[in-house]
Design an enzyme around this catalytic site. Sequence first.
Site, PDB file in Angstrom:
ATOM      1  N   PRO A  94       0.835  -0.901   0.035  1.00 53.14           N
ATOM      2  CA  PRO A  94      -0.104   0.728  -0.139  1.00 53.14           C
ATOM      3  C   PRO A  94       0.934   1.766  -0.361  1.00 53.14           C
ATOM      4  CG  PRO A  94       0.286  -0.715   2.131  1.00 53.14           C
ATOM      5  CD  PRO A  94       0.508  -1.556   1.024  1.00 53.14           C
ATOM      6  N   ASN A  95       0.114   2.801  -0.937  1.00 52.49           N
ATOM      7  CA  ASN A  95       1.007   3.189  -0.846  1.00 52.49           C
ATOM      8  C   ASN A  95       2.237   3.622  -1.572  1.00 52.49           C
ATOM      9  OD1 ASN A  95      -1.328   5.166   0.858  1.00 52.49           O
ATOM     10  ND2 ASN A  95      -0.390   3.806   2.745  1.00 52.49           N
ATOM     11  N   ARG A 141       5.846  11.016  -2.821  1.00 52.89           N
ATOM     12  CA  ARG A 141       5.120  10.384  -1.462  1.00 52.89           C
ATOM     13  C   ARG A 141       5.830  10.739  -0.524  1.00 52.89           C
ATOM     14  NH1 ARG A 141       4.982   4.911   1.021  1.00 52.89           N
ATOM     15  NH2 ARG A 141       4.276   5.201   3.166  1.00 52.89           N
ATOM     16  N   TYR A 152      11.354   8.721   0.828  1.00 49.46           N
ATOM     17  CA  TYR A 152      11.455   8.072   0.259  1.00 49.46           C
ATOM     18  C   TYR A 152      12.353   8.141  -1.528  1.00 49.46           C
ATOM     19  CZ  TYR A 152       7.936   4.945   3.082  1.00 49.46           C
ATOM     20  OH  TYR A 152       7.311   5.099   4.314  1.00 49.46           O
ATOM     21  N   ASN A 206       8.413  -5.610  -1.335  1.00 50.40           N
ATOM     22  CA  ASN A 206       7.859  -4.363  -0.161  1.00 50.40           C
ATOM     23  C   ASN A 206       6.852  -4.659  -0.153  1.00 50.40           C
ATOM     24  OD1 ASN A 206       7.694  -2.022   1.528  1.00 50.40           O
ATOM     25  ND2 ASN A 206       9.292  -0.819   0.004  1.00 50.40           N
ATOM     26  N   ALA A 250       3.362  -1.209   4.506  1.00 48.34           N
ATOM     27  CA  ALA A 250       2.690  -0.552   6.272  1.00 48.34           C
ATOM     28  C   ALA A 250       2.192  -2.437   5.974  1.00 48.34           C
ATOM     29  CB  ALA A 250       1.808   0.067   6.642  1.00 48.34           C
ATOM     30  N   GLU A 261      12.818  -9.138   1.833  1.00 49.72           N
ATOM     31  CA  GLU A 261      11.739  -8.254   1.826  1.00 49.72           C
ATOM     32  C   GLU A 261      13.018  -7.118   1.978  1.00 49.72           C
ATOM     33  OE1 GLU A 261      10.740  -8.548   6.117  1.00 49.72           O
ATOM     34  OE2 GLU A 261      10.283  -6.804   6.133  1.00 49.72           O
ATOM     35  N   HIS A 275      12.614  -2.842   1.916  1.00 50.38           N
ATOM     36  CA  HIS A 275      12.331  -1.651   2.331  1.00 50.38           C
ATOM     37  C   HIS A 275      13.006   0.305   1.607  1.00 50.38           C
ATOM     38  CE1 HIS A 275       9.091  -3.387   4.929  1.00 50.38           C
ATOM     39  NE2 HIS A 275      10.212  -3.717   5.850  1.00 50.38           N
ATOM     40  N   ARG A 283      13.454   4.698  12.599  1.00 51.04           N
ATOM     41  CA  ARG A 283      12.143   5.333  12.568  1.00 51.04           C
ATOM     42  C   ARG A 283      10.941   5.845  13.293  1.00 51.04           C
ATOM     43  NH1 ARG A 283       9.753   4.942   6.279  1.00 51.04           N
ATOM     44  NH2 ARG A 283       8.136   7.003   7.369  1.00 51.04           N
TER      45      ARG A 283
END
Length: 148
Positions: free
Chosen positions: A9-10, A17, A22, A74, A77, A98, A100, A107
């Site tokens: 998502p996103n 964004r 990012y 990725n 969330a 995985e 990111h 963070r």
Amino acid sequence: SKILLLNGPNLNLLGTREPTIYGSDTLSDIECRASAQASAAGVTLSSFQTNGEGALVDRIHQARTEGVDAIVINPAAFTHYSIALRDALLGVDIPFVEVHISNVHAREEFRNRSCLSDKAVGVVCGLGTYGYQVAMGYCLEHLKTKAK
Ligand code: DQA
């Protein structure tokens, strides 16, 4: 051989964004680079992005039917709370890496936790969108097991 690139998502908003976190690459930039990397290695790449947890689970199930050799994901969330996503990846028994873009350990504390990392072949984070190239490179080198 087949590799599946999944984005949660996103990530369709990449480019605009939170660019300080990012960067400025779009999802299409990422998918184009991954696809060029795969085709240079003679491997088929499918790319899929969704904002829906169910759609992501369904796409992972479909990967088993398609005989996908490795998944680069990725999970965005969903990483931090989706047991359904974890179960889907374990259920199809396809090795996954995985990714990111940001360093999730630098963070908010809730981003330190992943429902997937202990089952991933490896985890790349904090290298920006270059992390996808690292993950793709690894899969192309080590996880293309089945015949073309
Ligand atoms: C992300 C990190 C996640 O915590 C966040 O929810 C995202 C993107 C990353 O690529 O850095 O959406 O997975």
